[in-house]
Design a protein around this motif. Sequence first.
Motif, PDB file in Angstrom:
ATOM      1  N   LEU A  64       0.598  -1.295   0.149  1.00  0.00           N
ATOM      2  CA  LEU A  64      -0.142  -0.090   0.027  1.00  0.00           C
ATOM      3  C   LEU A  64       0.669   1.305  -0.211  1.00  0.00           C
ATOM      4  CD1 LEU A  64      -2.952  -1.086   2.436  1.00  0.00           C
ATOM      5  CD2 LEU A  64      -2.813  -1.002  -0.052  1.00  0.00           C
ATOM      6  N   ARG A  65       1.968   1.209   0.633  1.00  0.00           N
ATOM      7  CA  ARG A  65       3.014   2.391   0.499  1.00  0.00           C
ATOM      8  C   ARG A  65       3.186   2.697  -1.013  1.00  0.00           C
ATOM      9  NH1 ARG A  65       5.377   4.506   4.938  1.00  0.00           N
ATOM     10  NH2 ARG A  65       7.030   5.288   3.522  1.00  0.00           N
ATOM     11  N   VAL A  66       3.362   1.483  -1.914  1.00  0.00           N
ATOM     12  CA  VAL A  66       3.802   1.725  -3.132  1.00  0.00           C
ATOM     13  C   VAL A  66       2.531   2.542  -3.950  1.00  0.00           C
ATOM     14  CG1 VAL A  66       4.016   0.722  -5.373  1.00  0.00           C
ATOM     15  CG2 VAL A  66       5.214  -0.261  -3.512  1.00  0.00           C
ATOM     16  N   ILE A  67       1.274   2.143  -3.666  1.00  0.00           N
ATOM     17  CA  ILE A  67       0.223   2.796  -4.220  1.00  0.00           C
ATOM     18  C   ILE A  67      -0.331   3.986  -3.585  1.00  0.00           C
ATOM     19  CG2 ILE A  67      -2.269   2.444  -4.559  1.00  0.00           C
ATOM     20  CD1 ILE A  67      -0.432   0.389  -6.028  1.00  0.00           C
ATOM     21  N   ILE A  68      -0.211   4.012  -2.370  1.00  0.00           N
ATOM     22  CA  ILE A  68      -0.770   5.429  -1.734  1.00  0.00           C
ATOM     23  C   ILE A  68       0.432   6.461  -1.400  1.00  0.00           C
ATOM     24  CG2 ILE A  68      -1.788   6.279   0.299  1.00  0.00           C
ATOM     25  CD1 ILE A  68      -3.238   3.538   0.701  1.00  0.00           C
ATOM     26  N   TYR A  69       1.405   5.946  -0.733  1.00  0.00           N
ATOM     27  CA  TYR A  69       2.722   7.044  -0.653  1.00  0.00           C
ATOM     28  C   TYR A  69       3.442   7.246  -1.652  1.00  0.00           C
ATOM     29  CZ  TYR A  69       1.291   6.780   4.531  1.00  0.00           C
ATOM     30  OH  TYR A  69       0.572   7.202   5.553  1.00  0.00           O
ATOM     31  N   ASP A  70       3.741   6.425  -2.943  1.00  0.00           N
ATOM     32  CA  ASP A  70       4.107   6.675  -4.032  1.00  0.00           C
ATOM     33  C   ASP A  70       5.470   7.252  -3.883  1.00  0.00           C
ATOM     34  OD1 ASP A  70       4.668   6.927  -6.778  1.00  0.00           O
ATOM     35  OD2 ASP A  70       3.557   8.863  -6.814  1.00  0.00           O
ATOM     36  N   ASN A  71       6.350   6.406  -3.176  1.00  0.00           N
ATOM     37  CA  ASN A  71       7.667   6.796  -3.134  1.00  0.00           C
ATOM     38  C   ASN A  71       8.037   7.964  -2.046  1.00  0.00           C
ATOM     39  OD1 ASN A  71      10.503   6.586  -3.202  1.00  0.00           O
ATOM     40  ND2 ASN A  71      10.578   7.824  -5.151  1.00  0.00           N
ATOM     41  N   ASN A  72       6.794   8.063  -1.230  1.00  0.00           N
ATOM     42  CA  ASN A  72       6.841   9.147  -0.260  1.00  0.00           C
ATOM     43  C   ASN A  72       6.346  10.506  -0.843  1.00  0.00           C
ATOM     44  OD1 ASN A  72       7.893   7.821   2.003  1.00  0.00           O
ATOM     45  ND2 ASN A  72       9.792   7.998   1.324  1.00  0.00           N
ATOM     46  N   MET A  73       6.052  10.464  -2.035  1.00  0.00           N
ATOM     47  CA  MET A  73       5.493  11.800  -2.806  1.00  0.00           C
ATOM     48  C   MET A  73       3.884  11.640  -2.032  1.00  0.00           C
ATOM     49  SD  MET A  73       5.729  14.414  -4.689  1.00  0.00           S
ATOM     50  CE  MET A  73       7.065  13.968  -5.439  1.00  0.00           C
ATOM     51  N   GLY A  74       3.229  10.853  -2.033  1.00  0.00           N
ATOM     52  CA  GLY A  74       1.831  10.943  -1.505  1.00  0.00           C
ATOM     53  C   GLY A  74       1.624  11.251  -0.017  1.00  0.00           C
ATOM     54  N   LEU A  75       2.887  10.894   0.827  1.00  0.00           N
ATOM     55  CA  LEU A  75       2.955  11.087   2.134  1.00  0.00           C
ATOM     56  C   LEU A  75       3.071  12.510   2.260  1.00  0.00           C
ATOM     57  CD1 LEU A  75       3.092  10.049   4.967  1.00  0.00           C
ATOM     58  CD2 LEU A  75       5.385   9.489   4.782  1.00  0.00           C
TER      59      LEU A  75
END
Length: 865
Positions: free
Chosen positions: A565-576
């Motif tokens: 889910l980090r890959v999908i949602i946080y997108d290499n921390n850009m989403g975070l």
Amino acid sequence: MSQQLLYDSFVQIVDSILPLDISPDQRTIILEQFLSYIDQTTNAGINYDLHLVVSQLKRLFTSDAQWNSFQQAVKILLRYKKDNDVARYLSFFNSINIENIDETRGQRRHFISASHTRSMTTTNNGLIRNNASQSSSLNNINEFGVNNKRQRSNFTGRAYDSQSINDLVNDILLEFQPDHIKESEMIQFIFYTLLSSTSDLFPVDKVSGKIAIPESIGNSTSGILHLIFEASVLFKYLMTATKKNHYKSQIKVAFLSNVSVYLQQYTQLINELSVSNANDMGKTLTDVYRHLVGEIDKFRFLYFLTDKLEKIPGNEFLSLVFGYSNFGDLLIKEVAMTLFKVSSEPYYKVLENWIINGELSDSDEEFFIYNDLEEKSNGISAIKFDDEKYPKFLSAKIKHKIYQIGKMIKFLRDVCKEYNFLNGYNQKFRSFLSKRELRSFNENQFSILIDSQFKELSNYSTYLLYNTYHLDYHILNLKKFLLLSKGDFIYTLIENSLAVLGEPSQSLSVVQLSQILSNSIENSSIKSSPRDMLLRLDARILSLNSSANLGWDVFTLDYKLDEALRVIIYDNNMGLRNYLKLFNFLWRIKRISFMLDQSWHGSNIIYKRNIKDLKHQPQNFWVVKSFNKVNIIKNGLIKFITKLLGYLSFDMIDVAFEELLEKLNKSKNLYLTNSVRESSIKNNKLDSYLVKFRQVLLPNKEYVNAYNDSIVDDGTPMPDTFEVDHEIYSIDEFINLHCQYLEKIGSHKLIDSSSKRSVGLFSGKFFVHQINGLVGIVSKFLQAEEEFHNLILEIVSQLKLGDNHDDGDDTMESLYGHNSISKMKKVVKYISREVNGEFIEKKRVFVKDLINDRELQNFGLDLGT
């Protein structure tokens, strides 16, 4: 020698046109007169009258045809400036156009020598017989000395084919040009030259590679030799290129290996021609060139492509070769198709490895998918797509599917550890491709294969994200905690943080933050939430670099996700980062809203305990009036903050969230049902459902059946699919959907500060800057109001103290002279004039900007009421 040759040759020409019964004396007169005239340019001491000579000669011809032919021959001869040229022309012309004199005029076979001719006396006693038939051989001489009538005539009593004539011409030329080289001799040496070997006749310069052609060879022969030797020059260039072959690109190496095959075929052809010539010495240069025309065309094309190797990368080179496989010229098309088949093999191996194993084996950086080394993460986010490198021989419609196939394999293997599924996938498609090379697929067949792989991988990835990782559930939780939509928990969190976050950030500890979070969970509605969700919540601070930052400014919540889910949602921390940016903005407004609520409750308590009794005392009316005035101002601030938060929560965040859910979840009105989709996938036939909003348009059944029957099953494995209650997407599509969701919120006009569209038309300022300014004014109000409340309590305490002592003094008079009253007046004045005045003015400008904006007009009208 040239003079003797000239005179002897001319005697033969004159004999061919003189009547048979002319007397020797008359013949001698004609020769003497004409030869003397021809020779006048070399004997300056002798002058002749041309008209006199012509009139004397004309009397010897009784036929106008003979005379005209004779004149025409003379005119041609006069064009030559040198004796050698005249002699050679006469000799050649005489050999080609005059029949065997021995058979008809044996008595004239002896020729007159130059000395004999000059010793003759000029006489004109004899007459020439009128015999036009004997002069017909010169009737059709044109200005180039070609007898058109005699081109197809017999020579020496028999017919000659082109080969015999060629030999005859060579023999004649050898008689008058001792250094003349026969074509048969040239051909023997040509085969060495065609293989870039030097020879005595056609030496090749070792340095420049130039081929020397003897000067004795005439222009016409030299011209055809130039055409033939083009094959030799191109052969040597291509041989040199194949021997070097220093390229790292496997595409270019494969191309040059195929060029070597063409060079071998050419060498074999030359050897065959050489053997054939040894058996049949009758070949001409034209015959050799005719055999080489096709090879020269091939070599020209190969030269063109080889020259491009240094100029363009392998992927562009491959597309270039492919383009010529659709060329109109059949020979070039055939060569290009062969070259492409061989040269594309390394490229297709890279492609096959990508769509089967999800691995990049392109060490030459010629594939359109690459690993971005500058990307901090080595995961799937580092895999990039280069549209400029996408080849022309693959359909543009499937380029992103190819890209997604490898990424999904990498995601399932490296992130999700789904080895069992991938083993089955790998075996199925590798077994299929082991029977048939990928490069042998046509565009339609390759598209079908890619569609099948894409559907299977995207279906399983979607199934996994929802059924194993619960994607939708965690996106909802992120909205609750990082976008602050879980109101009671957020207010409890702010309340528990009051005693801690007002301190400098450097003084905060992890233990304090954990305690705040734990207490907030226990005292809010999320206490009963699943333990897995609660364990994912965390509290932390963004930065400890500056002691000037208060805890409020750097505090944030964190929500831990599984790697998938980090890959999908946080997108290499850009989403975070986007989540945290939104949290920080909303957190400040939520805190101000909470502080206003707390202030309102505090005011109510003060009113009930202190102010309520004072309003019945006229001498204390000023205190009551000041208290009410501040509360009215605060009520306006609360109203503004409440409407602002309402718009941000419902009209901005919730709208974006609902759009995201609509895209993630299936809708019968908008999307195909799962059964229809699976049927379409398994059959790989035209889907008979063309869906529009709230209606289904059905095509003609007969047409659909006819189309389905026309599809040939090539054995492509059909995708294995799972029942999924959500829309099927690839990994990047999921990432993009969630990014669009955050982007829709973050790029909203009210909070965006990067686009001109977010600037108010009236003020020329960003909406978000105006909001921050208004929130800052509210913060100043809260600080001033806290001082005001303290002064109220102090004054009330003094009033109560005065009542207890009751010394007879006027209590209000003594209070007005008190320092607390003076301070309160200043605070009230500051709140009402400076703080509220600034707020009213900035709000007026802000509302005007909103009303002038079409998208925000309704919000502006609501905020202005």
